[in-house]
Scaffold this active site. Structure first.
Site, PDB file in Angstrom:
ATOM      1  N   LYS A 105       0.808  -1.158   0.164  1.00 44.56           N
ATOM      2  CA  LYS A 105      -0.056   0.028   0.187  1.00 44.56           C
ATOM      3  C   LYS A 105       0.874   1.374  -0.078  1.00 44.56           C
ATOM      4  O   LYS A 105       2.009   0.973   0.519  1.00 44.56           O
ATOM      5  CB  LYS A 105      -1.034   0.141   1.339  1.00 44.56           C
ATOM      6  CG  LYS A 105      -2.387   1.059   1.080  1.00 44.56           C
ATOM      7  CD  LYS A 105      -3.024   0.100   0.348  1.00 44.56           C
ATOM      8  CE  LYS A 105      -4.329   0.722   0.166  1.00 44.56           C
ATOM      9  NZ  LYS A 105      -5.537  -0.030  -0.288  1.00 44.56           N
TER      10      LYS A 105
HETATM   11  P1  NAD Z   1     -13.104   7.206  -3.402  1.00 42.12           P
HETATM   12  O1  NAD Z   1     -12.088   8.190  -3.138  1.00 42.12           O
HETATM   13  O2  NAD Z   1     -13.421   7.004  -4.787  1.00 42.12           O
HETATM   14  O3  NAD Z   1     -14.235   7.219  -2.570  1.00 42.12           O
HETATM   15  C1  NAD Z   1     -14.389   7.551  -1.293  1.00 42.12           C
HETATM   16  C2  NAD Z   1     -16.119   7.892  -0.614  1.00 42.12           C
HETATM   17  O4  NAD Z   1     -15.973   8.025   0.480  1.00 42.12           O
HETATM   18  C3  NAD Z   1     -16.501   9.191  -1.384  1.00 42.12           C
HETATM   19  O5  NAD Z   1     -17.648   9.312  -1.759  1.00 42.12           O
HETATM   20  C4  NAD Z   1     -16.219  10.177  -0.241  1.00 42.12           C
HETATM   21  O6  NAD Z   1     -17.063  11.262  -0.321  1.00 42.12           O
HETATM   22  C5  NAD Z   1     -16.697   9.123   0.779  1.00 42.12           C
HETATM   23  N1  NAD Z   1     -16.088   9.593   2.486  1.00 42.12           N
HETATM   24  C6  NAD Z   1     -15.022  10.011   2.721  1.00 42.12           C
HETATM   25  N2  NAD Z   1     -14.859  10.276   4.004  1.00 42.12           N
HETATM   26  C7  NAD Z   1     -16.159   9.806   4.458  1.00 42.12           C
HETATM   27  C8  NAD Z   1     -16.801   9.990   5.738  1.00 42.12           C
HETATM   28  N3  NAD Z   1     -15.868  10.285   6.859  1.00 42.12           N
HETATM   29  N4  NAD Z   1     -17.864   9.418   5.871  1.00 42.12           N
HETATM   30  C9  NAD Z   1     -18.513   9.195   4.800  1.00 42.12           C
HETATM   31  N5  NAD Z   1     -18.026   9.194   3.436  1.00 42.12           N
HETATM   32  C10 NAD Z   1     -16.776   9.327   3.278  1.00 42.12           C
HETATM   33  O7  NAD Z   1     -12.417   5.838  -2.702  1.00 42.12           O
HETATM   34  P2  NAD Z   1     -12.892   4.515  -3.199  1.00 42.12           P
HETATM   35  O8  NAD Z   1     -12.022   3.645  -4.167  1.00 42.12           O
HETATM   36  O9  NAD Z   1     -14.231   4.194  -3.474  1.00 42.12           O
HETATM   37  O10 NAD Z   1     -12.349   3.599  -1.790  1.00 42.12           O
HETATM   38  C11 NAD Z   1     -13.415   3.482  -0.867  1.00 42.12           C
HETATM   39  C12 NAD Z   1     -12.867   2.303   0.088  1.00 42.12           C
HETATM   40  O11 NAD Z   1     -13.125   1.075  -0.777  1.00 42.12           O
HETATM   41  C13 NAD Z   1     -11.456   2.526   0.749  1.00 42.12           C
HETATM   42  O12 NAD Z   1     -11.476   1.901   2.087  1.00 42.12           O
HETATM   43  C14 NAD Z   1     -10.464   1.682  -0.281  1.00 42.12           C
HETATM   44  O13 NAD Z   1      -9.544   1.401   0.438  1.00 42.12           O
HETATM   45  C15 NAD Z   1     -11.708   0.459  -0.519  1.00 42.12           C
HETATM   46  N6  NAD Z   1     -11.201  -0.207  -1.541  1.00 42.12           N
HETATM   47  C16 NAD Z   1     -11.177   0.318  -2.774  1.00 42.12           C
HETATM   48  C17 NAD Z   1     -10.715  -0.198  -3.920  1.00 42.12           C
HETATM   49  C18 NAD Z   1     -10.727   0.375  -5.525  1.00 42.12           C
HETATM   50  O14 NAD Z   1     -10.597  -0.439  -6.335  1.00 42.12           O
HETATM   51  N7  NAD Z   1     -10.936   1.517  -5.599  1.00 42.12           N
HETATM   52  C19 NAD Z   1     -10.666  -1.544  -4.093  1.00 42.12           C
HETATM   53  C20 NAD Z   1     -10.631  -2.207  -2.588  1.00 42.12           C
HETATM   54  C21 NAD Z   1     -11.130  -1.656  -1.637  1.00 42.12           C
END
Ligand code: NAD
Length: 412
Positions: A105
């Site tokens: 990461k």
């Molecule tokens: P992103 O940046 O695209 O979206 C994050 C979302 O969370 C946004 O809508 C934001 O407004 C919201 N957010 C941020 N802080 C917040 C809070 N305090 N309360 C409520 N909502 C909040 O990120 P993502 O890629 O969608 O990732 C989201 C989660 O999924 C993370 O934990 C990430 O590690 C995990 N993840 C992502 C992927 C991927 O392929 N993108 C894969 C596996 C896991």
């Protein structure tokens, strides 16, 4: 109430798996130690000429089963401990899904919303050049995570390639399609959360058609999850972003259109609610898809969902987890539920290595096969060993890494 850090949570989950597997103290030492940690200074020349310094991180937690693999996060609160925790989770996730990878990461402690497009590009390129000696298609392969997307991956790929002297698409995944990205990667994590939600409903004897869902987060994971579930006939009743939650919209598709046009969820005709109210809705499935520590000792008490499917990484603290178990709520853990992203990243890397690209149908069907296989393995282990699904998932992932360590032996 003491708040556990993401690293405390990850170490506690590992300790539990080590105990359940009957592994030794030596195994614990090997499994609980990250292999390589790099902290770099990332200077940025702002558009107005000022120079600011940011902290950048890259953690290669494990390379025992192959090159390390994991996302790059741009978020103001990221630090080394959180990066280690997320790299540890990636290790067990890749092993659980049986991908030939270790776990990694990285990220920069920055709010990307404070950056212009050109500043974001300069910061991404400088970060890439600082971590360049330790990444590469055979060493460590970054991907998008919170606050980064395919633009950042294109800049990372270009910076690495310029230094190599030729195009190296396999150095990152989650790239734009024209640069060697894979069809289906954008929606892959959400697609995997959809598969996990539907299968978990079936496992609990609930008909997915018409089942109700609340999704925390409306980013890459939250959006593709919500729209995917809606397209399958489930009813998404509430979603949220960092600014709050909303309910009463007629469809996720309509809300998304409003959100992309206006940058907020305050669509006329909908009702605002707090994050906590969303978490406490009486729904069949609750999907935390934002950041870690959403479900804690404090918030878990009011959860009324029958099933929690963890779209985010580490959204539940151990204390929150114990409360969910006591309430009889089935939790599909992060390392299973959100593994669709790294699975299709793996497909992208394979396609880049072969210079041969698959159809969208081939990607979807191969994703489905690996998700279903992993899902069944976790369900069966949970049943036969009488453990929670999280413990089962960690037993499988940690067990595979421990076995690989034993077989490789210790050099010298
Ligand atoms: P992103 O940046 O695209 O979206 C994050 C979302 O969370 C946004 O809508 C934001 O407004 C919201 N957010 C941020 N802080 C917040 C809070 N305090 N309360 C409520 N909502 C909040 O990120 P993502 O890629 O969608 O990732 C989201 C989660 O999924 C993370 O934990 C990430 O590690 C995990 N993840 C992502 C992927 C991927 O392929 N993108 C894969 C596996 C896991």
């Amino acid at each position: 109430m003491t708040m556990e850090s993401a690293l405390d949570t990850a170490r506690e989950q590992l300790q539990r798996a080590v105990d359940l597997l009957g592994l030794s103290e030596n195994d614990w030492q090997t499994l609980s130690t990250p292999r390589r940690i790099l902290e770099v200074a990332v200077p940025l020349r702002r558009d107005n000429g000022d120079v600011e310094m940011y902290k950048g991180f890259r953690v290669q937690y494990s390379t025992t089963r192959g090159p390390s693999k994991g996302g790059v996060r741009f978020h103001p609160s990221i630090d080394m401990d959180e990066t280690v925790a997320l790299a540890m989770l990636m290790t067990w996730k890749c092993a659980l899904t049986n991908l030939p990878y270790g776990g990694a990461k990285g990220g920069i402690a920055v709010d990307p919303k404070d950056l212009s497009e050109r500043e974001n590009e300069r910061l991404t390129r400088r970060y890439t050049s600082e971590i360049l000696p330790i990444i590469g298609p055979e060493r460590d392969i970054p991907a998008p995570d919170v606050g980064t997307d395919e633009r950042n991956m294109a800049w990372m790929m270009d910076t690495y390639s310029v230094n190599a002297g030729y195009s190296v698409p396999g150095v990152v995944t989650g790239k734009p399609i024209v640069l060697g990205g894979s069809l289906g990667r954008t929606s892959a994590t959400g697609d995997g959360v959809v598969i996990s939600s539907v299968e978990a409903l079936k496992a609990r004897g609930i008909n997915p058609a018409g089942a109700t869902v609340a999704v925390q987060g409306f980013g890459k994971v939250g959006y593709w999850t919500a729209i995917g579930l809606e397209n399958l006939g489930l009813k998404v009743v509430a979603v949220s972003d960092v600014n709050g939650a909303v309910t009463g919209f007629s469809s996720v598709a309509d809300l998304w259109k409003y959100f992309t046009d206006h940058g907020n969820l305050n669509m006329p005709g909908t009702d605002a609610m707090t994050q906590e109210e969303l978490l406490h809705l009486e729904v069949d499935v609750l999907i935390p898809a934002a950041l870690s520590d959403a479900i804690t000792e404090k918030t878990a008490v009011g959860i009324k969902a029958k099933i929690v499917v963890e779209g985010a990484n580490a959204p539940t603290t151990p204390a929150g987890d114990r409360i969910l178990i006591d309430k009889g709520i089935l939790t599909v853990p992060d390392i299973l539920a959100n593994s669709g992203g790294v699975i299709v990243s793996y497909f992208e890397w394979v396609q880049d290595k072969q210079n041969y690209f698959w159809s969208a149908e081939e990607v979807k069907s191969n994703l489905n096969e690996i998700m279903m296989r992993s899902f069944k393995e976790v369900e069966n282990t949970a049943t036969t060993k009488k453990v929670s699904w999280r413990e089962a998932a960690h037993m499988i992932g940690v067990g595979r890494v421990a076995e690989a360590h034993k077989l490789r032996g210790l050099y010298p």
